[in-house]
Motif scaffolding. Structure first.
Motif, PDB file in Angstrom:
ATOM      1  N   ALA A 105      21.451  65.802  15.884  1.00  0.00           N
ATOM      2  CA  ALA A 105      22.661  65.675  14.886  1.00  0.00           C
ATOM      3  C   ALA A 105      22.706  66.770  13.691  1.00  0.00           C
ATOM      4  N   GLY A 106      21.138  67.232  13.577  1.00  0.00           N
ATOM      5  CA  GLY A 106      21.145  68.190  12.177  1.00  0.00           C
ATOM      6  C   GLY A 106      20.896  67.520  10.940  1.00  0.00           C
ATOM      7  N   ARG A 107      21.857  66.903  10.802  1.00  0.00           N
ATOM      8  CA  ARG A 107      21.804  65.799   9.423  1.00  0.00           C
ATOM      9  C   ARG A 107      22.527  64.770   9.516  1.00  0.00           C
ATOM     10  N   PHE A 108      22.498  63.784   8.736  1.00  0.00           N
ATOM     11  CA  PHE A 108      23.226  62.574   8.740  1.00  0.00           C
ATOM     12  C   PHE A 108      24.110  62.523   7.531  1.00  0.00           C
ATOM     13  N   SER A 109      25.427  61.873   7.762  1.00  0.00           N
ATOM     14  CA  SER A 109      26.161  61.461   6.587  1.00  0.00           C
ATOM     15  C   SER A 109      25.476  60.584   5.501  1.00  0.00           C
ATOM     16  N   GLU A 110      25.905  60.517   4.623  1.00  0.00           N
ATOM     17  CA  GLU A 110      25.400  59.582   3.366  1.00  0.00           C
ATOM     18  C   GLU A 110      25.535  58.231   3.843  1.00  0.00           C
ATOM     19  N   GLY A 111      26.749  57.635   4.567  1.00  0.00           N
ATOM     20  CA  GLY A 111      26.805  56.523   5.067  1.00  0.00           C
ATOM     21  C   GLY A 111      25.727  55.961   6.072  1.00  0.00           C
ATOM     22  N   ARG A 112      25.564  57.040   7.030  1.00  0.00           N
ATOM     23  CA  ARG A 112      24.513  56.745   8.172  1.00  0.00           C
ATOM     24  C   ARG A 112      23.194  56.507   7.409  1.00  0.00           C
ATOM     25  N   THR A 113      22.883  57.487   6.464  1.00  0.00           N
ATOM     26  CA  THR A 113      21.569  57.380   5.813  1.00  0.00           C
ATOM     27  C   THR A 113      21.352  56.204   5.190  1.00  0.00           C
ATOM     28  N   ARG A 114      22.580  55.770   4.443  1.00  0.00           N
ATOM     29  CA  ARG A 114      22.321  54.527   3.700  1.00  0.00           C
ATOM     30  C   ARG A 114      21.898  53.233   4.654  1.00  0.00           C
ATOM     31  N   PHE A 115      22.563  53.286   5.728  1.00  0.00           N
ATOM     32  CA  PHE A 115      22.249  51.977   6.781  1.00  0.00           C
ATOM     33  C   PHE A 115      20.871  52.253   6.934  1.00  0.00           C
ATOM     34  N   TYR A 116      20.273  53.299   7.352  1.00  0.00           N
ATOM     35  CA  TYR A 116      18.874  53.184   7.888  1.00  0.00           C
ATOM     36  C   TYR A 116      17.972  52.962   6.601  1.00  0.00           C
ATOM     37  N   ILE A 117      18.430  53.638   5.636  1.00  0.00           N
ATOM     38  CA  ILE A 117      17.385  53.212   4.462  1.00  0.00           C
ATOM     39  C   ILE A 117      17.375  51.980   4.120  1.00  0.00           C
ATOM     40  N   CYS A 118      18.676  51.214   3.843  1.00  0.00           N
ATOM     41  CA  CYS A 118      18.671  49.669   3.688  1.00  0.00           C
ATOM     42  C   CYS A 118      17.800  48.864   4.616  1.00  0.00           C
ATOM     43  N   GLU A 119      17.805  49.098   5.939  1.00  0.00           N
ATOM     44  CA  GLU A 119      17.141  48.379   6.793  1.00  0.00           C
ATOM     45  C   GLU A 119      15.614  48.737   6.722  1.00  0.00           C
ATOM     46  N   LEU A 120      15.327  49.802   6.530  1.00  0.00           N
ATOM     47  CA  LEU A 120      13.923  50.169   6.180  1.00  0.00           C
ATOM     48  C   LEU A 120      13.255  49.670   4.798  1.00  0.00           C
ATOM     49  N   LEU A 121      14.180  49.635   3.706  1.00  0.00           N
ATOM     50  CA  LEU A 121      13.694  49.133   2.539  1.00  0.00           C
ATOM     51  C   LEU A 121      13.253  47.818   2.695  1.00  0.00           C
ATOM     52  N   LEU A 122      14.352  46.971   3.240  1.00  0.00           N
ATOM     53  CA  LEU A 122      13.881  45.396   3.707  1.00  0.00           C
ATOM     54  C   LEU A 122      12.584  45.081   4.510  1.00  0.00           C
ATOM     55  N   ALA A 123      12.321  46.176   5.383  1.00  0.00           N
ATOM     56  CA  ALA A 123      11.329  46.092   6.009  1.00  0.00           C
ATOM     57  C   ALA A 123       9.875  46.264   5.127  1.00  0.00           C
ATOM     58  N   LEU A 124       9.917  47.170   4.403  1.00  0.00           N
ATOM     59  CA  LEU A 124       8.902  47.842   3.343  1.00  0.00           C
ATOM     60  C   LEU A 124       8.647  46.719   2.545  1.00  0.00           C
ATOM     61  N   GLU A 125       9.672  46.196   1.932  1.00  0.00           N
ATOM     62  CA  GLU A 125       9.470  45.400   0.960  1.00  0.00           C
ATOM     63  C   GLU A 125       9.077  43.769   1.541  1.00  0.00           C
ATOM     64  N   TYR A 126       9.190  43.700   2.610  1.00  0.00           N
ATOM     65  CA  TYR A 126       8.657  42.445   3.495  1.00  0.00           C
ATOM     66  C   TYR A 126       6.934  42.762   3.549  1.00  0.00           C
ATOM     67  N   LEU A 127       6.714  43.914   4.092  1.00  0.00           N
ATOM     68  CA  LEU A 127       5.379  44.176   4.346  1.00  0.00           C
ATOM     69  C   LEU A 127       4.752  44.147   2.746  1.00  0.00           C
ATOM     70  N   HIS A 128       4.991  44.666   1.836  1.00  0.00           N
ATOM     71  CA  HIS A 128       4.718  44.551   0.417  1.00  0.00           C
ATOM     72  C   HIS A 128       4.462  42.975   0.184  1.00  0.00           C
ATOM     73  N   SER A 129       5.232  42.341   0.346  1.00  0.00           N
ATOM     74  CA  SER A 129       5.313  40.752  -0.008  1.00  0.00           C
ATOM     75  C   SER A 129       4.093  40.196   0.766  1.00  0.00           C
ATOM     76  N   LEU A 130       3.589  40.808   1.914  1.00  0.00           N
ATOM     77  CA  LEU A 130       2.293  40.300   2.361  1.00  0.00           C
ATOM     78  C   LEU A 130       1.162  40.971   2.232  1.00  0.00           C
ATOM     79  N   ASN A 131       1.227  42.021   1.096  1.00  0.00           N
ATOM     80  CA  ASN A 131       0.041  42.872   0.537  1.00  0.00           C
ATOM     81  C   ASN A 131      -0.201  44.039   1.655  1.00  0.00           C
ATOM     82  N   ILE A 132       0.809  44.287   2.379  1.00  0.00           N
ATOM     83  CA  ILE A 132       0.437  45.481   3.224  1.00  0.00           C
ATOM     84  C   ILE A 132       1.203  46.667   2.779  1.00  0.00           C
TER      85      ILE A 132
END
Ligand code: ADE
Length: 338
Positions: A105-132
Motif C-alpha cells: 500500500a505504501g502507507r495507510f490512511s489515518e483511519g486504518r492506522t488508528r484501527f491497528y494501533i487501537c488493537e495493538l494498544l490493548l494487546a500491549l496493555e494486557y501484556l503489561h498487566s501480566l508484567n510482560i
C-alpha cells in the motif's frame, strides 16, 4: 483422562510461511481434528537456542505464550520437541504480516492506522498487566487474521527476539523500533513498548520508520539525538500522538506514567474510539485480506511459500531435552476468557 502427548506425527505440513536463522514457520493441518484445523507451526533449532544461551529465555517465553489469552495476541495450541527441534503450534493468521500489506500500500490512511494501533494498544496493555514487556514490536510481528484484525506474535522466539542483549554492538536485527533507552542498555520499563507503538504508527502513516537510513550507525545516532521530520500530509492530531509516543525520555513519554496505556487511550487521536467495541472485535476492520480458501497462502512472500516443505531432523543438532516444553492447550470449541 490424560491427554496424549502431541508430536510431529499429529501434523501434516502443507506450506512454508517464513524462514530465518532460528528455523521455519509452516502452515500445518492437525490430522485428527475432525474440523481440519489449520495452524502455524514454528520450528526452532535447538542448536540455535543453545548457541545463544537462550535455553531459560526460550522456556520462559514458551510459558508466557501458554498463559496469555487475548483477542489480539496469537494463541499457543501445542508445544513439543524432537531431538533437534522445538515446535510451537500457534493460531494461523491467513492475512499474513502487516508489513506485507504496508509495503504494497505504501502507507495507510489515518483511519486504518488508528484501527491497528487501537488493537495493538490493548494487546500491549494486557501484556503489561501480566508484567510482560513485549520489547520487539515491529510490522513483521503483527499478523492479520482472516477478517483483518491484528494479532501480535513472537515472544522472543523469533530471529531477532532471541537476542536478549540490546547493546548497540551486540544486538541482532534492526534497531528502527527500539526505544532510545534500550539502545544504551540503560535499564528499561514498559514504556519501551509505547515508543515502539509510536514508531510503528509513524511507519504506517509515512511508509518508513522514524529516522530511517540504511546506515546503521547513523540510525543509532538519529534515534538518540536527531530532530524527526513529519510529512505535510500528517494531521496535527496524528503528529501530536506520534511526538508524544516517540518522546525520548521514558518518564515523559505518553503511557510512561502509572496508568500505562490508559493515558494513551485518552489522546484526542482516539476521541472517536469505542474501546469496548474494539476489545470485543465489534469494529469492522478497514481492510479484509483476500483469502481464497482455508489454505490460501497468497498473503505470504512467494520466496517462502514456493520452498519445498521439509520438516527434517537432518544436520547437526545437540539432541538435548528441554524439560517442561511440551504443551497441549484447550481443545477446539473451548471458550477462553480473559
Ligand atoms: N501464526 C504465528 N506465526 C504466524 C506466521 N508467521 N504466519 C501466519 N500465522 C502465524
Amino acid at each position: 483422562m490424560a491427554k496424549p502427548t502431541p508430536g510431529l506425527d499429529d501434523f501434516e505440513s502443507l506450506r512454508v510461511l517464513g524462514k530465518g536463522s532460528y528455523g521455519k514457520v509452516f502452515l500445518v493441518r492437525h490430522k485428527d481434528s475432525g474440523s481440519e484445523k489449520l495452524y502455524a507451526m514454528k520450528m526452532l533449532r535447538k542448536e540455535h537456542v543453545l548457541n545463544r544461551n537462550q535455553v531459560e529465555h526460550t522456556k520462559t517465553e514458551r510459558n508466557v505464550l501458554e498463559h496469555v489469552s487475548h483477542p489480539f495476541i496469537v494463541s499457543l495450541h501445542y508445544a513439543f520437541q524432537t531431538p533437534k527441534k522445538l515446535y510451537l503450534v500457534l493460531d494461523y493468521c491467513p492475512g499474513g504480516e502487516l508489513f506485507f500489506h504496508l509495503s504494497r500500500a505504501g502507507r495507510f490512511s489515518e483511519g486504518r492506522t488508528r484501527f491497528y494501533i487501537c488493537e495493538l494498544l490493548l494487546a500491549l496493555e494486557y501484556l503489561h498487566s501480566l508484567n510482560i514487556i513485549f520489547r520487539d514490536l515491529k510490522p513483521e510481528n503483527v499478523l492479520l487474521d482472516a477478517e483483518g484484525h491484528a494479532k501480535l506474535t513472537d515472544f522472543g522466539l523469533s530471529k531477532e527476539g532471541i537476542c536478549d542483549n540490546f547493546s548497540a554492538r551486540t544486538m541482532c536485527g534492526t534497531p528502527e523500533y527500539l526505544a532510545p533507552e534500550l539502545l544504551d542498555s540503560k535499564g528499561h520499563g514498559r514504556a519501551v513498548d509505547w515508543y515502539s507503538l509510536g514508531a510503528l504508527a509513524y511507519e504506517m502513516l509515512t511508509g518508513l520508520p522514524p529516522y530511517y537510513t540504511q546506515d546503521r550507525n547513523l540510525l543509532f545516532e538519529r534515534i538518540r539525538r536527531a530532530a524527526l521530520s513529519y510529512p505535510q500530509y500528517i494531521s496535527p492530531v496524528a503528529k501530536s500522538l506520534l511526538q508524544s509516543l516517540l518522546e525520548r525520555q521514558p518518564e515523559k513519554r505518553l503511557g510512561g506514567g502509572p496508568h500505562d496505556g490508559v493515558e494513551i487511550r485518552s489522546h484526542s487521536f482516539f476521541s472517536s474510539v469505542d474501546w469496548e467495541a474494539i476489545y470485543q472485535r465489534l469494529v469492522t476492520p478497514p481492510f479484509k485480506p483476500k483469502v481464497a480458501g482455508a489454505a490460501d497462502v497468497s498473503n505470504f512472500e512467494k520466496e517462502f511459500v514456493d520452498m519445498p516443505v521439509v520438516v527434517s531432523e537432518a544436520g547437526a543438532g545437540p539432541g538435548v531435552h528441554f524439560d517442561g516444553f511440551t504443551y497441549q492447550g484447550e481443545q477446539p470449541g473451548t471458550v477462553m476468557g480473559l
